[in-house]
Write a protein that holds these residues in place. Structure first.
Motif, short mmCIF file in Angstrom:
data_model
loop_
_atom_site.label_atom_id
_atom_site.label_comp_id
_atom_site.label_asym_id
_atom_site.label_seq_id
_atom_site.Cartn_x
_atom_site.Cartn_y
_atom_site.Cartn_z
N VAL A 1 41.71 40.83 48.71
CA VAL A 1 41.90 40.03 49.92
C VAL A 1 43.40 39.96 50.34
CG1 VAL A 1 39.86 38.87 49.72
CG2 VAL A 1 41.71 37.66 48.80
N ASP A 2 44.52 40.48 49.69
CA ASP A 2 45.68 40.60 50.04
C ASP A 2 46.37 39.20 49.86
OD1 ASP A 2 48.17 42.18 50.54
OD2 ASP A 2 48.00 41.83 52.49
N ASP A 3 45.94 38.40 48.86
CA ASP A 3 46.54 37.07 48.74
C ASP A 3 46.28 36.60 47.30
OD1 ASP A 3 47.50 34.44 48.50
OD2 ASP A 3 46.69 33.83 50.27
N VAL A 4 47.25 36.86 46.34
CA VAL A 4 46.97 36.65 44.87
C VAL A 4 46.34 35.24 44.51
CG1 VAL A 4 48.56 38.51 44.17
CG2 VAL A 4 49.21 36.16 44.28
N SER A 5 46.83 34.29 45.50
CA SER A 5 46.22 33.02 45.14
C SER A 5 44.71 32.82 45.22
CB SER A 5 46.77 32.00 46.31
OG SER A 5 46.51 32.21 47.43
N VAL A 6 44.12 33.67 45.88
CA VAL A 6 42.63 33.86 46.12
C VAL A 6 41.87 34.01 44.72
CG1 VAL A 6 40.66 34.72 46.90
CG2 VAL A 6 42.64 34.24 48.58
N GLU A 7 42.33 35.04 44.04
CA GLU A 7 41.73 35.57 42.83
C GLU A 7 42.12 34.73 41.65
OE1 GLU A 7 41.56 39.49 45.02
OE2 GLU A 7 43.06 38.09 45.01
N LEU A 8 43.52 34.11 41.76
CA LEU A 8 44.11 33.36 40.78
C LEU A 8 43.11 32.07 40.68
CD1 LEU A 8 46.23 33.12 38.53
CD2 LEU A 8 47.65 31.83 40.22
#
Length: 129
Positions: A81-88
């Motif tokens: 989703v082009d935002d690592v904070s989502v997966e993290l």
């Protein structure tokens, strides 16, 4: 160079079902498990377009040749989703451990974060935002 040097990756696992559940949860994907010449592999989804950026890869279970661990190569997986904070944000609930919160590498390169998966591997995330 015509293409990036990296073309395939394998992430060692001790428990294929546990690892597949972890990665499916963190990345909101579906993986395909198969036996390949006596080695169990959990394939990450990949682009059908041969010109697509990035490398394809799989989780791999073969304790004779593969051992999960935090030392060695650092593999970066792209945020879906082009935002690592989502997966993290999904890592801990899926059984992993965040180890590097989202941080900017450079303005041009983007952001990264890192975690330890359920198998004990150190994995990084990358996104432009």
């Amino acid at each position: 160079m015509k293409a990036n040097l990296g073309c395939w990756f394998e992430i060692p696992v001790s428990d294929m079902n546990r690892a597949v559940k972890f990665y499916e949860t963190v990345f909101n994907i579906k993986m395909h498990i198969e036996d390949f010449c006596g080695t169990q592999m959990g394939h990450f989804p990949f682009a059908k377009d041969k010109e697509a950026a990035g490398a394809a890869g799989a989780l791999i279970y073969n304790p004779k040749y593969y051992t999960p661990g935090t030392n060695g190569v650092m593999l970066y997986l792209s945020s879906q989703v082009d935002d690592v904070s989502v997966e993290l944000s999904r890592v801990e609930a899926a059984g992993g451990k965040p180890i590097v919160e989202k941080m900017q590498i450079t303005e041009e390169i983007g952001y990264m974060a890192a975690f330890i998966d359920t198998e004990g591997n150190r994995i990084a995330l990358h996104s432009k935002n």
